[in-house]
Write an enzyme that holds these catalytic residues in place. Structure first.
Site, PDB file in Angstrom:
ATOM      1  CB  VAL A 161      -5.087   0.636   2.435  1.00 60.99           C
ATOM      2  CG1 VAL A 161      -3.827  -0.181   2.681  1.00 60.99           C
ATOM      3  CG2 VAL A 161      -6.317  -0.244   2.596  1.00 60.99           C
ATOM      4  CE  LYS A 184      -9.434  -6.980  -1.657  1.00 64.01           C
ATOM      5  NZ  LYS A 184      -9.800  -6.547  -0.337  1.00 64.01           N
ATOM      6  CD  GLU A 242       0.822 -12.042   3.865  1.00 65.88           C
ATOM      7  OE1 GLU A 242       1.861 -12.679   3.660  1.00 65.88           O
ATOM      8  OE2 GLU A 242      -0.288 -12.604   3.965  1.00 65.88           O
ATOM      9  CD  GLU A 290     -15.563  -0.967  -1.119  1.00 67.80           C
ATOM     10  OE1 GLU A 290     -15.958  -0.620  -2.238  1.00 67.80           O
ATOM     11  OE2 GLU A 290     -14.536  -1.612  -0.922  1.00 67.80           O
ATOM     12  CE  LYS A 348     -10.051 -10.313   1.052  1.00 67.68           C
ATOM     13  NZ  LYS A 348     -10.979  -9.970   2.132  1.00 67.68           N
ATOM     14  N   GLY A 398      -9.293  -2.676   7.496  1.00 69.63           N
ATOM     15  CA  GLY A 398      -9.033  -1.486   8.305  1.00 69.63           C
ATOM     16  C   GLY A 398      -7.674  -0.887   7.973  1.00 69.63           C
TER      17      GLY A 398
HETATM   18  N1  LIG Z   1      -9.963  -0.868   3.250  1.00 78.38           N
HETATM   19  C1  LIG Z   1      -9.499  -2.023   3.699  1.00 78.38           C
HETATM   20  O1  LIG Z   1      -9.660  -2.359   4.873  1.00 78.38           O
HETATM   21  C2  LIG Z   1      -8.734  -2.935   2.772  1.00 78.38           C
HETATM   22  C3  LIG Z   1      -8.241  -4.154   3.268  1.00 78.38           C
HETATM   23  C4  LIG Z   1      -7.497  -4.984   2.421  1.00 78.38           C
HETATM   24  C5  LIG Z   1      -7.277  -4.598   1.110  1.00 78.38           C
HETATM   25  N2  LIG Z   1      -7.791  -3.428   0.644  1.00 78.38           N
HETATM   26  C6  LIG Z   1      -7.524  -3.062  -0.740  1.00 78.38           C
HETATM   27  O2  LIG Z   1      -6.700  -1.893  -0.730  1.00 78.38           O
HETATM   28  C7  LIG Z   1      -6.989  -1.083  -1.875  1.00 78.38           C
HETATM   29  C8  LIG Z   1      -7.330   0.335  -1.413  1.00 78.38           C
HETATM   30  O3  LIG Z   1      -8.500   0.283  -0.621  1.00 78.38           O
HETATM   31  P1  LIG Z   1      -8.985   1.539   0.238  1.00 78.38           P
HETATM   32  O4  LIG Z   1     -10.052   1.022   1.136  1.00 78.38           O
HETATM   33  O5  LIG Z   1      -7.808   2.250   0.837  1.00 78.38           O
HETATM   34  O6  LIG Z   1      -9.635   2.465  -0.904  1.00 78.38           O
HETATM   35  P2  LIG Z   1     -10.200   3.941  -0.736  1.00 78.38           P
HETATM   36  O7  LIG Z   1     -10.295   4.347   0.689  1.00 78.38           O
HETATM   37  O8  LIG Z   1     -11.406   4.034  -1.593  1.00 78.38           O
HETATM   38  O9  LIG Z   1      -9.056   4.863  -1.402  1.00 78.38           O
HETATM   39  C9  LIG Z   1      -8.743   4.776  -2.740  1.00 78.38           C
HETATM   40  C10 LIG Z   1      -7.627   5.747  -3.073  1.00 78.38           C
HETATM   41  O10 LIG Z   1      -7.197   5.495  -4.415  1.00 78.38           O
HETATM   42  C11 LIG Z   1      -7.060   6.728  -5.076  1.00 78.38           C
HETATM   43  N3  LIG Z   1      -7.205   6.481  -6.502  1.00 78.38           N
HETATM   44  C12 LIG Z   1      -8.247   5.927  -7.182  1.00 78.38           C
HETATM   45  N4  LIG Z   1      -7.943   5.814  -8.493  1.00 78.38           N
HETATM   46  C13 LIG Z   1      -6.692   6.319  -8.647  1.00 78.38           C
HETATM   47  C14 LIG Z   1      -5.809   6.482  -9.744  1.00 78.38           C
HETATM   48  N5  LIG Z   1      -6.147   6.104 -10.970  1.00 78.38           N
HETATM   49  N6  LIG Z   1      -4.595   7.021  -9.516  1.00 78.38           N
HETATM   50  C15 LIG Z   1      -4.227   7.415  -8.291  1.00 78.38           C
HETATM   51  N7  LIG Z   1      -5.005   7.275  -7.184  1.00 78.38           N
HETATM   52  C16 LIG Z   1      -6.217   6.741  -7.380  1.00 78.38           C
HETATM   53  C17 LIG Z   1      -8.136   7.623  -4.488  1.00 78.38           C
HETATM   54  O11 LIG Z   1      -7.765   8.937  -4.747  1.00 78.38           O
HETATM   55  P3  LIG Z   1      -8.538  10.208  -4.136  1.00 78.38           P
HETATM   56  O12 LIG Z   1      -8.109  10.255  -2.689  1.00 78.38           O
HETATM   57  O13 LIG Z   1      -8.036  11.321  -4.920  1.00 78.38           O
HETATM   58  O14 LIG Z   1      -9.999   9.915  -4.292  1.00 78.38           O
HETATM   59  C18 LIG Z   1      -8.038   7.209  -3.008  1.00 78.38           C
HETATM   60  O15 LIG Z   1      -7.020   7.934  -2.369  1.00 78.38           O
HETATM   61  C19 LIG Z   1      -8.123  -1.808  -2.620  1.00 78.38           C
HETATM   62  O16 LIG Z   1      -7.561  -2.622  -3.611  1.00 78.38           O
HETATM   63  C20 LIG Z   1      -8.756  -2.671  -1.546  1.00 78.38           C
HETATM   64  O17 LIG Z   1      -9.387  -3.830  -2.081  1.00 78.38           O
HETATM   65  C21 LIG Z   1      -8.526  -2.600   1.448  1.00 78.38           C
END
Ligand SMILES: NC(=O)c1ccc[n+]([C@@H]2O[C@H](COP(=O)([O-])OP(=O)(O)OC[C@H]3O[C@@H](n4cnc5c(N)ncnc54)[C@H](OP(=O)(O)O)[C@@H]3O)[C@@H](O)[C@H]2O)c1
Length: 396
Positions: free
Chosen positions: A15, A97, A121, A182, A197, A294
């Protein structure tokens, strides 16, 4: 706020990177990213290293940063970050969420005490703007139901099982390969993600906050090809459906698999898409369809919240003050399909009445009436090769 916003971003994963690109390709947003905080010092980054920090205080203690955008994958650390940001007078946008649902009241108090914007959102259904619509557009309509497919991972798996007869384990592996699931899919397939949600959605739909622990959730990991065949014979699919529905003064909220007939709008929601049906006394029914996950769909929801912060938008939670708020209950009757392997397993589900039953050598099922409260009580003792599915209902 007419000046340009300075943003501190936490997280540069799916994201975070999506937002970075969406923000840089969108003209007219009065906001710039000042710093991005990430965790892993050894990871290769797609943009120059000078954009990053590994110290959260570089953002939290920077008085020039007005807005924190929290996009990390750990709900407990996210709560730490978000609460310290609000305490420093910074507005917050998040996609998390689990964090919002688990700390809803504390976060609202912080937002009020520090008079900042706190928007989320992207936490529900990514590209579908459901929270802002419930909060603003449906602010004075008498809503009766919000119901939908709000988890893209499970919808992708179920679409593959129903449309192409792919077994569960293969469909899950395919979802993981494509990045829709995941490596540890527990929160998605056991319906916890959808439960967080629906807890948030219910707060904005009905002005009632229900702790996730009180909401019944049942996932899809024990579904079998027998259940899919039962559905297909009757021209239905099985979908993981979250429901928040008012009936006079009572409110039922849950997430579980449901048979969806081909005439339903939800039947058309395929793969990683989400679909949400909203019903009001006067507005009747509306249907929102869009990508529920996504980088870009989620990034675009985050961008919309950032834009809203540039004009000091805050959720008002007006419905929390309404006298006519319904009361949440799990004491609601439902018609359930229960499939099991051996006849002695029928007693594991406390039906008050059974009106259809089949007993075969490897597959048995019963259809009958029980309550959500009963399902909640027995959920953990139902054998893992048995499956529960809500029978189709006439609404929608
Ligand atoms: N993926 C989706 O489609 C989606 C959709 C809706 C909502 N979300 C929500 O959006 C959020 C992010 O999801 P994502 O899929 O983008 O996760 P992700 O791809 O696993 O990325 C997580 C990021 O968080 C960083 N991180 C973890 N712990 C940290 C900390 N303590 N301090 C600073 N950075 C930290 C990681 O750092 P590093 O890069 O250094 O590992 C990585 O860059 C989650 O809450 C998820 O539920 C995701």
């Amino acid at each position: 706020m007419n000046k340009r916003l300075k943003i501190g971003v936490f997280g540069f994963g799916c994201v975070g990177q999506g937002l970075y690109e969406v923000l840089h390709r969108t003209r007219g947003i009065k906001a710039d990213i000042a710093k991005i905080c990430v965790k892993d010092r050894n990871k290769k980054r797609s943009i120059p290293l000078e954009n990053f920090t590994f110290e959260k205080d570089d953002i939290i203690n920077n008085p020039e940063i007005d807005l924190v955008v929290e996009l990390i994958d750990n709900a407990d650390e996210a709560f730490e970050i978000v609460s310290s940001a609000m305490k420093k007078g910074k507005s917050v946008v998040t996609a998390n969420k689990k964090m919002v649902a688990e700390h809803f009241n504390e976060l609202l108090t912080l937002q009020k005490e520090h008079n900042v914007s706190f928007l989320y959102e992207a936490s529900c259904c990514a590209s579908i703007p459901i929270i802002r619509n419930l909060e603003e557009y449906y602010d004075n309509d008498l809503l009766t139901a919000v119901e939908g497919i709000i988890n893209g991972t499970t919808n992708y798996i179920l679409t593959n099982m129903c449309k192409y007869q792919i077994p569960y384990s293969e469909a899950l592996a395919k979802a993981q390969e494509l990045g829709f699931a995941e490596s540890n899919p527990y929160l998605d397939v056991e319906a916890f993600d959808a439960k967080f949600k629906v807890s948030i959605i219910t707060a904005h739909a009905f002005g009632v906050f229900i702790k996730p622990d009180e909401i019944f959730n049942y996932g899809i990991s024990s579904i079998s090809s027998y259940d899919i065949s039962y559905a297909r014979e009757k021209n239905m699919d099985i979908k993981l459906v979250a429901r928040s529905k008012r009936n006079n003064d009572s409110l039922g909220v849950w997430v579980m698999p449901q048979f969806v007939p081909s005439a339903s709008k939800l039947y058309q929601v395929l793969n990683e898409y989400n679909g949400v049906l909203v019903e009001g006394v006067f507005s009747d029914k509306q249907f929102f369809l869009g990508k529920g996950a996504g980088a870009y769909p989620t990034g675009s929801a985050v961008l919309s919240d950032i834009s809203a912060v540039t004009y000091n938008y805050q959720y008002e939670y007006k419905k929390f003050g309404q006298e006519s708020r319904p009361e949440f209950t799990n004491d609601l009757e439902v018609e359930i399909y229960y499939s099991y392997r051996t006849p002695d397993e029928l007693s594991k589900l406390p039906f008050s009445s059974v009106h259809e039953q089949y007993t075969g050598r490897e597959y048995c099922y019963a259809i009958g009436t029980t309550t959500i409260e009963q399902l909640r009580k027995v959920k953990d003792s139902i054998p893992t090769d048995c499956f529960i599915c809500l029978m189709p209902e006439k609404s929608f």
